[in-house]
Motif scaffolding. Structure first.
Motif, short mmCIF file in Angstrom:
data_model
loop_
_atom_site.label_atom_id
_atom_site.label_comp_id
_atom_site.label_asym_id
_atom_site.label_seq_id
_atom_site.Cartn_x
_atom_site.Cartn_y
_atom_site.Cartn_z
N HIS A 1 -100.14 106.07 9.06
CA HIS A 1 -99.48 105.20 10.36
C HIS A 1 -98.56 105.10 10.44
CE1 HIS A 1 -103.25 103.16 10.25
NE2 HIS A 1 -103.63 102.84 8.92
N GLY A 2 -97.44 106.51 10.03
CA GLY A 2 -95.93 106.81 9.67
C GLY A 2 -95.49 106.66 11.08
N GLY A 3 -96.52 106.86 12.05
CA GLY A 3 -96.00 107.68 13.50
C GLY A 3 -96.25 106.17 14.57
N ARG A 4 -96.39 105.38 13.31
CA ARG A 4 -96.09 104.35 14.84
C ARG A 4 -94.52 102.80 14.61
NH1 ARG A 4 -102.75 101.73 14.14
NH2 ARG A 4 -103.59 103.16 14.34
N ASN A 5 -94.36 102.59 15.43
CA ASN A 5 -93.30 101.81 15.87
C ASN A 5 -93.39 99.89 15.42
OD1 ASN A 5 -91.96 103.56 16.67
ND2 ASN A 5 -92.65 103.58 18.46
N ALA A 6 -93.42 99.89 13.81
CA ALA A 6 -93.94 98.38 13.44
C ALA A 6 -93.09 97.36 12.17
CB ALA A 6 -95.57 98.17 13.74
N ASP A 7 -92.99 96.61 12.37
CA ASP A 7 -92.16 95.31 11.67
C ASP A 7 -93.83 95.37 10.69
OD1 ASP A 7 -89.85 96.73 11.96
OD2 ASP A 7 -88.99 94.96 13.00
N VAL A 8 -93.70 95.78 9.06
CA VAL A 8 -94.91 94.96 8.76
C VAL A 8 -94.05 94.48 7.00
CG1 VAL A 8 -96.50 96.17 7.13
CG2 VAL A 8 -96.31 97.05 8.66
N VAL A 9 -94.63 93.09 6.80
CA VAL A 9 -94.44 92.49 5.65
C VAL A 9 -95.80 92.18 4.84
CG1 VAL A 9 -93.82 90.09 5.25
CG2 VAL A 9 -92.23 91.38 6.97
N LEU B 1 -95.43 93.16 13.57
CA LEU B 1 -95.27 93.11 14.32
C LEU B 1 -94.71 93.98 15.05
CD1 LEU B 1 -94.07 90.97 17.06
CD2 LEU B 1 -92.47 90.78 16.16
N VAL B 2 -95.08 95.28 16.46
CA VAL B 2 -95.28 96.06 17.41
C VAL B 2 -94.13 95.75 17.74
CG1 VAL B 2 -96.76 98.05 18.74
CG2 VAL B 2 -97.93 96.46 17.32
N ARG B 3 -92.91 96.43 17.45
CA ARG B 3 -91.61 96.94 18.48
C ARG B 3 -91.81 98.60 19.42
NH1 ARG B 3 -90.03 97.87 12.90
NH2 ARG B 3 -89.36 100.52 14.52
#
Length: 141
Positions: A84-92, A42-44
């Motif tokens: 992908h470290g610069g992206r603002n997301a929660d990953v499960v 989910l992108v935050r």
């Protein structure tokens, strides 16, 4: 392309998801499936960077097997998240039993593909035109 088995270079380590509500929120986002894992993301809107959660159910095996899968997926995620470290997301990541015996570069490759898909921002929704404006034909013509 980098060697997937090389040590990750630079960048901050991804944050962790710790609360159940964070895992549930990520489940409402995009999904990516392989036989070794399911990845939900989910992108935050905030700027807290990439955060990571990991789960392996009891159906997968005994505690030692589940822990080994967790360790392998956690390390594979660290390697895959470098790009992908610069992206603002929660990953499960939900681990499956084949992740126990899969080659490590295969796990890293799966996670790189998954991160590219689940952390991609959703396109803006187009405005819906009122009924009757877009009609091409006329009943009186």
């Amino acid at each position: 392309m980098r060697d997937p088995c090389a040590r990750p270079i630079g960048g901050a380590a991804p944050g962790r998801l710790t609360k159940r509500r964070e895992f549930l929120a990520a489940a409402s986002g995009r999904r990516f499936h392989t036989e070794r894992m399911t990845v939900q993301g989910l992108v935050r809107d905030d700027a807290s960077g990439l955060r990571f959660g990991l789960t392996v159910t009891k159906k997968v095996g005994h505690a030692t097997e589940r822990n080994r899968i967790r360790r392998r997926l956690r390390q594979a995620f660290r390697h895959a998240a470098v790009d992908h470290g610069g992206r603002n997301a929660d990953v499960v990541v939900i681990g499956r039993r084949p992740a126990l015996v899969a080659a490590f570069p295969l796990l890293v490759g799966d996670l790189q593909r998954a991160l590219a898909i689940v952390t991609r921002p959703r396109p803006a929704k187009a405005a819906i035109a009122p009924a009757g404006i877009l009609s091409t034909g006329s009943a009186n013509a």
